[in-house]
Scaffold this motif. Structure first.
Motif, PDB file in Angstrom:
ATOM      1  N   ARG A 421       3.039  -4.187  69.218  1.00 53.33           N
ATOM      2  CA  ARG A 421       3.609  -5.300  69.973  1.00 53.33           C
ATOM      3  C   ARG A 421       4.450  -4.684  71.093  1.00 53.33           C
ATOM      4  NH1 ARG A 421       6.681  -7.990  65.038  1.00 53.33           N
ATOM      5  NH2 ARG A 421       7.251  -5.778  64.909  1.00 53.33           N
ATOM      6  N   ALA A 422       3.865  -4.567  72.278  1.00 52.69           N
ATOM      7  CA  ALA A 422       4.486  -3.840  73.388  1.00 52.69           C
ATOM      8  C   ALA A 422       4.696  -4.765  74.574  1.00 52.69           C
ATOM      9  CB  ALA A 422       3.616  -2.658  73.793  1.00 52.69           C
ATOM     10  N   TRP A 423       5.903  -4.700  75.149  1.00 49.38           N
ATOM     11  CA  TRP A 423       6.249  -5.502  76.327  1.00 49.38           C
ATOM     12  C   TRP A 423       7.018  -4.642  77.316  1.00 49.38           C
ATOM     13  CZ3 TRP A 423       5.801 -10.799  77.792  1.00 49.38           C
ATOM     14  CH2 TRP A 423       5.048 -11.576  76.921  1.00 49.38           C
ATOM     15  N   ALA A 424       6.973  -5.066  78.569  1.00 53.04           N
ATOM     16  CA  ALA A 424       7.800  -4.466  79.622  1.00 53.04           C
ATOM     17  C   ALA A 424       8.762  -5.519  80.134  1.00 53.04           C
ATOM     18  CB  ALA A 424       6.936  -3.940  80.756  1.00 53.04           C
ATOM     19  N   ALA A 425       9.947  -5.083  80.553  1.00 52.23           N
ATOM     20  CA  ALA A 425      10.958  -5.989  81.107  1.00 52.23           C
ATOM     21  C   ALA A 425      11.433  -5.438  82.438  1.00 52.23           C
ATOM     22  CB  ALA A 425      12.136  -6.137  80.146  1.00 52.23           C
ATOM     23  N   THR A 426      11.484  -6.293  83.456  1.00 55.88           N
ATOM     24  CA  THR A 426      11.944  -5.900  84.788  1.00 55.88           C
ATOM     25  C   THR A 426      13.207  -6.668  85.145  1.00 55.88           C
ATOM     26  OG1 THR A 426      10.594  -7.586  85.881  1.00 55.88           O
ATOM     27  CG2 THR A 426       9.579  -5.429  85.513  1.00 55.88           C
ATOM     28  N   TRP A 427      13.863  -6.249  86.219  1.00 55.83           N
ATOM     29  CA  TRP A 427      15.116  -6.885  86.614  1.00 55.83           C
ATOM     30  C   TRP A 427      14.879  -8.200  87.352  1.00 55.83           C
ATOM     31  CZ3 TRP A 427      19.734  -6.218  84.826  1.00 55.83           C
ATOM     32  CH2 TRP A 427      20.853  -6.700  85.510  1.00 55.83           C
ATOM     33  N   THR A 428      13.826  -8.259  88.161  1.00 57.02           N
ATOM     34  CA  THR A 428      13.576  -9.436  88.989  1.00 57.02           C
ATOM     35  C   THR A 428      12.179  -9.980  88.752  1.00 57.02           C
ATOM     36  OG1 THR A 428      12.690  -8.155  90.846  1.00 57.02           O
ATOM     37  CG2 THR A 428      15.086  -8.496  90.793  1.00 57.02           C
ATOM     38  N   ASP A 429      11.967 -11.223  89.184  1.00 60.52           N
ATOM     39  CA  ASP A 429      10.635 -11.803  89.108  1.00 60.52           C
ATOM     40  C   ASP A 429       9.659 -11.064  90.009  1.00 60.52           C
ATOM     41  OD1 ASP A 429      11.950 -12.623  91.372  1.00 60.52           O
ATOM     42  OD2 ASP A 429      11.361 -14.719  91.248  1.00 60.52           O
ATOM     43  N   GLN A 430      10.136 -10.570  91.151  1.00 59.51           N
ATOM     44  CA  GLN A 430       9.265  -9.788  92.023  1.00 59.51           C
ATOM     45  C   GLN A 430       8.843  -8.491  91.336  1.00 59.51           C
ATOM     46  OE1 GLN A 430      10.686  -7.297  95.349  1.00 59.51           O
ATOM     47  NE2 GLN A 430       9.594  -8.704  96.704  1.00 59.51           N
ATOM     48  N   GLY A 431       9.789  -7.848  90.640  1.00 57.22           N
ATOM     49  CA  GLY A 431       9.445  -6.648  89.899  1.00 57.22           C
ATOM     50  C   GLY A 431       8.457  -6.933  88.788  1.00 57.22           C
ATOM     51  N   ARG A 432       8.613  -8.082  88.131  1.00 59.49           N
ATOM     52  CA  ARG A 432       7.675  -8.486  87.076  1.00 59.49           C
ATOM     53  C   ARG A 432       6.265  -8.636  87.622  1.00 59.49           C
ATOM     54  NH1 ARG A 432       8.906 -14.280  85.832  1.00 59.49           N
ATOM     55  NH2 ARG A 432       7.843 -14.422  87.848  1.00 59.49           N
ATOM     56  N   ASP A 433       6.124  -9.359  88.738  1.00 54.16           N
ATOM     57  CA  ASP A 433       4.801  -9.594  89.306  1.00 54.16           C
ATOM     58  C   ASP A 433       4.197  -8.303  89.853  1.00 54.16           C
ATOM     59  OD1 ASP A 433       5.282 -12.222  88.659  1.00 54.16           O
ATOM     60  OD2 ASP A 433       5.856 -12.804  90.696  1.00 54.16           O
ATOM     61  N   GLY A 434       5.051  -7.463  90.452  1.00 54.17           N
ATOM     62  CA  GLY A 434       4.547  -6.201  90.979  1.00 54.17           C
ATOM     63  C   GLY A 434       4.071  -5.261  89.890  1.00 54.17           C
ATOM     64  N   LEU A 435       4.785  -5.239  88.756  1.00 52.49           N
ATOM     65  CA  LEU A 435       4.380  -4.369  87.655  1.00 52.49           C
ATOM     66  C   LEU A 435       3.062  -4.844  87.055  1.00 52.49           C
ATOM     67  CD1 LEU A 435       5.405  -1.899  86.006  1.00 52.49           C
ATOM     68  CD2 LEU A 435       6.209  -3.553  84.320  1.00 52.49           C
ATOM     69  N   ALA A 436       2.905  -6.148  86.924  1.00 55.24           N
ATOM     70  CA  ALA A 436       1.657  -6.688  86.387  1.00 55.24           C
ATOM     71  C   ALA A 436       0.483  -6.318  87.281  1.00 55.24           C
ATOM     72  CB  ALA A 436       1.761  -8.199  86.234  1.00 55.24           C
ATOM     73  N   ALA A 437       0.720  -6.274  88.597  1.00 51.69           N
ATOM     74  CA  ALA A 437      -0.356  -5.929  89.520  1.00 51.69           C
ATOM     75  C   ALA A 437      -0.744  -4.457  89.430  1.00 51.69           C
ATOM     76  CB  ALA A 437       0.061  -6.269  90.955  1.00 51.69           C
ATOM     77  N   LEU A 438       0.172  -3.615  88.962  1.00 55.30           N
ATOM     78  CA  LEU A 438      -0.119  -2.178  88.841  1.00 55.30           C
ATOM     79  C   LEU A 438      -0.973  -1.851  87.633  1.00 55.30           C
ATOM     80  CD1 LEU A 438       3.373  -0.646  89.707  1.00 55.30           C
ATOM     81  CD2 LEU A 438       1.327  -0.604  91.140  1.00 55.30           C
ATOM     82  N   ALA A 439      -0.957  -2.720  86.633  1.00 49.97           N
ATOM     83  CA  ALA A 439      -1.662  -2.427  85.384  1.00 49.97           C
ATOM     84  C   ALA A 439      -3.157  -2.626  85.551  1.00 49.97           C
ATOM     85  CB  ALA A 439      -1.137  -3.318  84.261  1.00 49.97           C
ATOM     86  N   ASP A 440      -3.904  -1.821  84.848  1.00 48.36           N
ATOM     87  CA  ASP A 440      -5.365  -1.926  84.854  1.00 48.36           C
ATOM     88  C   ASP A 440      -5.792  -2.932  83.792  1.00 48.36           C
ATOM     89  OD1 ASP A 440      -8.027  -1.563  85.274  1.00 48.36           O
ATOM     90  OD2 ASP A 440      -8.158   0.337  84.184  1.00 48.36           O
ATOM     91  N   GLY A 441      -5.509  -4.205  84.076  1.00 47.61           N
ATOM     92  CA  GLY A 441      -5.795  -5.256  83.114  1.00 47.61           C
ATOM     93  C   GLY A 441      -4.557  -6.049  82.793  1.00 47.61           C
ATOM     94  N   PRO A 442      -4.650  -7.048  81.926  1.00 51.75           N
ATOM     95  CA  PRO A 442      -3.492  -7.887  81.580  1.00 51.75           C
ATOM     96  C   PRO A 442      -2.347  -7.049  81.010  1.00 51.75           C
ATOM     97  CG  PRO A 442      -5.538  -8.855  80.760  1.00 51.75           C
ATOM     98  CD  PRO A 442      -5.878  -7.473  81.234  1.00 51.75           C
ATOM     99  N   LEU A 443      -1.137  -7.431  81.378  1.00 50.58           N
ATOM    100  CA  LEU A 443       0.053  -6.705  80.932  1.00 50.58           C
ATOM    101  C   LEU A 443       1.087  -7.704  80.451  1.00 50.58           C
ATOM    102  CD1 LEU A 443       1.289  -3.754  80.924  1.00 50.58           C
ATOM    103  CD2 LEU A 443       2.511  -4.474  82.973  1.00 50.58           C
ATOM    104  N   GLN A 444       1.690  -7.426  79.304  1.00 53.00           N
ATOM    105  CA  GLN A 444       2.739  -8.287  78.771  1.00 53.00           C
ATOM    106  C   GLN A 444       4.068  -7.862  79.390  1.00 53.00           C
ATOM    107  OE1 GLN A 444       1.323  -9.782  74.502  1.00 53.00           O
ATOM    108  NE2 GLN A 444       1.898  -7.635  74.468  1.00 53.00           N
ATOM    109  N   VAL A 445       4.546  -8.637  80.347  1.00 54.78           N
ATOM    110  CA  VAL A 445       5.753  -8.287  81.085  1.00 54.78           C
ATOM    111  C   VAL A 445       6.545  -9.551  81.378  1.00 54.78           C
ATOM    112  CG1 VAL A 445       4.455  -8.364  83.261  1.00 54.78           C
ATOM    113  CG2 VAL A 445       6.661  -7.188  83.185  1.00 54.78           C
ATOM    114  N   ALA A 446       7.863  -9.443  81.306  1.00 56.20           N
ATOM    115  CA  ALA A 446       8.781 -10.545  81.612  1.00 56.20           C
ATOM    116  C   ALA A 446      10.021  -9.951  82.254  1.00 56.20           C
ATOM    117  CB  ALA A 446       9.151 -11.311  80.339  1.00 56.20           C
ATOM    118  N   THR A 447      10.833 -10.788  82.877  1.00 56.63           N
ATOM    119  CA  THR A 447      12.119 -10.290  83.329  1.00 56.63           C
ATOM    120  C   THR A 447      13.023 -10.103  82.110  1.00 56.63           C
ATOM    121  OG1 THR A 447      13.156 -12.451  83.640  1.00 56.63           O
ATOM    122  CG2 THR A 447      11.871 -11.579  85.485  1.00 56.63           C
ATOM    123  N   LEU A 448      14.018  -9.256  82.251  1.00 58.31           N
ATOM    124  CA  LEU A 448      14.920  -9.007  81.131  1.00 58.31           C
ATOM    125  C   LEU A 448      15.666 -10.276  80.740  1.00 58.31           C
ATOM    126  CD1 LEU A 448      16.026  -6.857  79.227  1.00 58.31           C
ATOM    127  CD2 LEU A 448      17.796  -6.351  80.933  1.00 58.31           C
TER     128      LEU A 448
END
Length: 760
Positions: A421-448
C-alpha cells in the motif's frame, strides 16, 4: 518600510524608551555596565541555575506523545505589527540581531516564585453572551487606549471573561495579533496609571513567551538563553534573570542543555574530556513537537522488519496445509450442525469470513529478490538506488532537483506493483498533478493536507494510523516540526517513510528545519539523485546551489538578466516583462507569468508590484473588499500554504473564487483578510509551485535578506523562461557565495544524535 519588512520592523524596534516603559529603568539588574567577560559569566551562571531548576522539576521536556494539532491560524502577513511573517522568514530580527549580551542580575539571587497562571478561557454559550463579551472587551480595550477591533481576537483567546482578564493583567494583550511590547506597555499605563512599572511581574510573564514566539516566527524552535536575556534587556525589563527563572518554574519556557558538536563546538572551545554545552529555552508546544518527532522516527526504524524471499516449495506446502485445514473445518462445521443447529453454523461461517477478510487485508511482504527485480526495471540508475534503499530500510532521505522527482514516482509505482500500500504526498496540488504526470502509469498521490485530513489517500486503519506500507513525502524541506510530528504520529509501526526534497530550497514557513536536521544527523540512508535539471534555467540554478552565480548560454532567451537603478525602475521593468515582452516574444500569456520578490513592502515589494499589475491588467475600484472580478489573488488558509485563484465575483456572501485546479469556493467576508492580490508573490509564498514564466525582482534594499537559499528557490520557479530584474548590485552574488541560509536554532539534530544511533 523596506522591501524586506519581514525583519526591518524587528530591526528598528529595540528597547522601548522611558515613556514606553512607564518610567523606564535600565535593562538588567546589575546597576551598572558590565564588561564582556562579566556578561558572559552572568549568563553562564543563569544557565546553570535554570538547569538546576529543570532537574528539580523533573527534567526538561519529557518525551510525551503529542496529539495532532489543528492547522494554525493564518499568519501570512507581517504578524505582530510588522514582525517576521511565516512566509517571509529571512532573518532573526531585532531580538537576536545585535551581539549585545544582557546583564543577568545577581547570580546568587533566590529563585523567584512563579507568576499565577492565567485562567483557562470560558466560552460563551449563546450569541447574546458572546455579544456582551465583545462589548465589554471593547470597552476595556478603549479605556486603555487600544483599538476596539482587537475585541474578537481577545474573546477568541481568553473566552467570555476576556474583559476581566485584561483588567487584571493588561500585558495579556501581548498575546493578540499585531500587538508589540510598546503597545502592551501603553495599554497597561492606560488602565493602571503609574502602577504600570517596567518590572511588573505580569509584564515579565508576558515578555518571555512573546520573545520565544517571535523567534518561532523567524524559524527557531529553541533560543539560546543569552539571546533571550539580551532581548529582555532591550525591552527594559529590570531583572531578566528572575523573569527567565519564573518562566521555567511555571512551564512557560522549557530549558534544555545540549552538548555542542562540529563547528559549533570548535567555535565555543572546550576539550574532549569536557565538551562545550549550551542552554536553550523552548515553548512547550515546540519542545514536545521535536521530542515527538524524534520518537516517531526512532519508532519507525526500530519496528521495521524487512520481508523474506519465499520459494515455490514453501508456497506449495502452505497451500496444501491451508486446504487440509479448510477440509477439517468443513467437517467440524457439519458435525456441529447435527448437534447444535443452524445458529452454530452461522457463527462458524461468519468467523471464517472474518478471518478471510483479515487475511486478504494483510499487507504484502515482498522479499529481497522481488525488490531487486523492481529495482532492475527502474527507469534510471538513481531510481534503482532509491528502490534498493527502500527494500532494506524504513527511513530514507532522497535529495535532488525538479527532474529528480521522477525517482520517488518510480518507487511508488514499483512498491504498488509488489503489492504494498504505497502513496506519495506533495505540498501543493500542482506538485501532485506534476508528479502523477511523471509516473509511467497510474500513481497514488495526494497533497499532504489531503492525506492527513482524509479527503484523499488510503484512509485510516482501525488504530487511527494511515493504512499504508510505504509513504513518499515530496517537498520535505517545507515540513515544520509540528506538521512533521503530526505526520509521524499518523504512521503505523514498521511503515516505510521516504522524505524527498531539494536541500537547496527554502525551509519551512513554521519553526524548525526538519529535513536539514535529518540530513545532518545522518541517522538513516541518504540517496542523492544524479539526475540534473537540464536547460539554461537548470544550469543557472545548479550553479547557485554550489555558491556560484555565473551567466549561462540561453539561445532561446530562456534566461534574461536586466538591471535597475532603484525600486521604481525595477517595478516598471517587471510590469513591462509581465504584460508585454514575455507574452509577445515568447508566447507565454501574462496569466502564466508570476512576479517574485523579497517581501510585501518597500518600493519593489508585492504591494507595489501588485498595484502596478492591477492598474495595467485589470483596473478597477476594488469594490469587493479591495478586489474586482478578474483579479489574480492568492488564498492563504494556513501559514506556508498558498493557493492561486481568480476572482469571479463578489456579494454579501463573500468573494467567489476559481482556483488554479478549477475548483470554486466562496470566501466569506470574515476570511477575506487572508487574501492578497496574486500577480506578485514573495519567494516564500511560491515554494512548491512553478510557472511557465517567472520574473524575479531583487530590490536594492533586499541585501540583508538575500541568501543562497532564497536565490536558489527564486530562480527555480520558472519552467520555460526566467527574467531577473536586478537592483541589488554586488549584494546578490555576495549572498550566493557567502550566505548559504539564515541560521535557525533547533534541537532535533541533538535529540536524534542521542536516540537514533542504535536504531540505524
Amino acid at each position: 518600510m523596506s522591501a524586506t519588512e519581514n525583519n526591518a520592523s524587528e530591526e528598528t524596534s529595540t528597547a522601548p524608551d522611558a515613556a514606553d516603559t512607564a518610567g523606564g529603568g535600565s535593562g538588567g539588574g546589575s546597576g551598572g555596565a558590565l564588561s564582556g567577560a562579566e556578561k558572559a559569566a552572568a549568563v553562564a551562571a543563569l544557565a546553570e541555575r535554570i538547569r538546576t531548576i529543570g532537574q528539580q522539576e523533573g527534567g526538561p521536556a519529557p518525551r510525551t506523545p503529542r496529539k495532532p494539532q489543528a492547522p494554525r491560524p493564518d499568519a501570512e502577513d507581517e504578524g505582530p505589527a510588522g514582525a517576521a511573517a511565516p512566509d517571509e522568514q529571512t532573518g532573526r530580527g531585532a531580538q537576536d540581531a545585535d551581539g549585545r549580551d544582557a546583564p543577568a542580575g545577581d547570580a546568587g539571587a533566590p529563585v523567584p516564585a512563579p507568576a499565577a497562571p492565567r485562567p483557562a478561557p470560558v466560552r460563551a454559550e449563546t450569541d447574546e453572551q458572546r455579544a456582551q463579551a465583545l462589548k465589554d472587551t471593547a470597552e476595556v480595550l478603549t479605556a486603555g487606549g487600544a483599538p476596539a477591533d482587537l475585541a474578537p481576537a481577545a474573546v477568541a483567546a481568553f473566552g467570555d471573561g476576556a474583559a476581566e482578564q485584561l483588567r487584571a493583567d493588561p500585558w495579556a494583550v501581548l498575546t493578540l495579533p499585531g500587538v508589540r511590547p510598546e503597545h502592551a506597555d501603553g495599554f497597561a499605563r492606560g488602565l493602571l496609571g503609574p502602577a504600570a512599572g517596567p518590572g511588573d511581574p505580569r509584564r515579565a510573564q508576558a515578555l518571555v513567551p512573546w520573545l520565544l514566539e517571535q523567534s518561532a516566527l523567524r524559524g527557531h524552535s529553541a533560543v539560546e538563553i543569552g539571546e533571550v536575556t539580551a532581548g529582555l534587556d532591550r525591552l527594559g525589563l529590570p531583572d531578566a534573570a528572575a523573569a527567565l527563572q519564573a518562566a521555567v518554574l511555571d512551564g512557560r519556557a522549557m530549558p534544555f542543555q545540549e552538548e555542542l558538536t562540529g563547528p559549533e563546538a570548535h567555535a565555543a572551545g572546550g576539550d574532549e574530556d569536557e565538551p562545550p554545552t549550551r542552554t536553550v529555552l523552548a515553548l512547550e508546544r515546540l519542545a514536545l513537537a521535536e521530542e515527538s518527532l524524534a520518537d516517531g522516527l526512532v519508532r519507525l526504524m526500530s519496528t521495521f522488519v524487512p520481508g523474506e524471499d519465499r520459494d515455490e516449495t514453501e508456497d506449495a506446502d502452505e497451500t496444501e496445509g491451508a486446504t487440509e485445514t479448510e477440509g477439517a473445518t468443513e467437517g467440524a462445521t457439519a458435525g456441529d450442525d447435527a448437534g447444535t443447529g443452524a445458529d452454530a453454523d452461522t457463527g462458524a461461517v461468519e468467523g471464517a469470513a472474518g478471518a478471510d477478510t483479515a487475511e486478504a487485508a494483510a499487507p504484502a511482504d515482498p522479499g529481497p529478490a522481488a525488490w531487486e527485480a523492481a529495482a532492475a526495471a527502474a527507469p534510471s540508475t538513481s531510481a534503482t538506488a532509491l528502490i534498493r534503499a527502500a527494500a532494506e530500510h524504513p527511513l530514507i532521505t532522497h535529495t535532488g532537483g525538479e527532474a529528480a522527482r521522477a525517482e520517488p514516482a518510480a518507487l511508488v509505482r514499483a512498491a504498488t506493483g509488489l503489492g504494498l500500500r504505497a502513496w506519495a504526498a506533495t505540498w501543493t496540488d500542482q506538485g501532485r498533478d506534476g508528479l502523477a504526470a511523471l509516473a509511467d502509469g497510474p500513481l497514488q498521490v495526494a497533497t499532504l493536507a489531503e492525506l492527513l485530513a482524509g479527503t484523499a489517500g488510503p484512509g485510516r486503519s482501525s488504530d487511527g494510523t494511515l493504512a499504508l506500507d510505504l509513504l513518499v513525502v515530496l517537498d520535505a524541506p517545507l515540513l515544520d516540526v509540528e506538521l512533521a510530528a503530526t505526520l509521524l504520529e499518523s504512521l503505523a509501526d514498521g511503515t516505510r517513510l521516504v522524505l524527498s526534497g531539494d536541500p537547496g530550497q527554502l525551509w519551512s514557513a513554521g519553526p524548525g528545519r526538519f529535513f536539514a536536521d535529518l540530513l545532518t544527523a545522518k541517522v538513516c540512508p541518504a540517496v542523492a539523485s544524479r539526475t540534473p535539471d537540464f536547460g539554461p534555467i537548470g544550469e543557472l540554478v545548479s550553479g547557485v546551489g554550489i555558491g556560484e552565480l555565473q551567466p549561462v548560454e540561453a539561445p532561446d532567451k530562456e534566461v534574461v538578466i536586466l538591471t535597475a537603478k532603484d525600486g521604481a525602475e525595477a517595478v516598471h521593468r517587471a510590469i513591462q516583462l509581465l504584460t508585454d515582452s514575455i507574452p509577445r516574444a515568447l508566447g507565454i500569456p501574462a496569466e502564466q507569468v508570476v512576479l517574485l520578490t523579497a517581501g510585501h513592502g518597500g518600493a519593489a515589494g508585492t504591494r507595489a508590484l501588485n498595484a502596478a499589475a492591477k492598474a495595467r491588467l485589470n483596473p478597477g475600484p476594488g469594490r469587493f473588499g479591495g478586489f474586482d472580478p478578474g483579479d489574480r489573488v492568492v488564498d492563504s488558509p494556513a501559514p506556508g500554504t498558498v493557493r492561486p485563484a481568480r476572482v469571479l465575483d463578489g456579494d454579501a456572501a463573500g468573494l467567489h473564487l476559481e482556483y488554479a485546479d478549477g475548483a470554486r469556493r466562496t470566501v466569506p467576508p470574515a476570511e477575506a483578510a487572508r487574501l492578497r492580490h496574486g500577480w506578485a508573490l514573495t519567494v516564500h509564498q511560491a515554494v512548491g509551485r512553478r510557472w511557465p514564466g517567472a520574473v524575479v525582482v531583487v530590490p536594492g534594499d533586499a541585501g540583508a535578506a538575500l541568501t543562497r537559499q532564497w536565490v536558489y528557490t527564486a530562480l527555480g520557479r520558472g519552467e520555460r523562461h526566467l527574467s531577473v530584474v536586478h537592483a541589488a548590485g554586488p549584494a546578490l552574488p555576495q549572498a550566493v557565495a557567502e550566505r548559504p541560509a539564515q541560521p535557525r536554532t533547533t534541537r532535533l539534530r541533538a535529540i536524534l544524535a542521542e536516540n537514533a544511533a542504535q536504531a540505524y
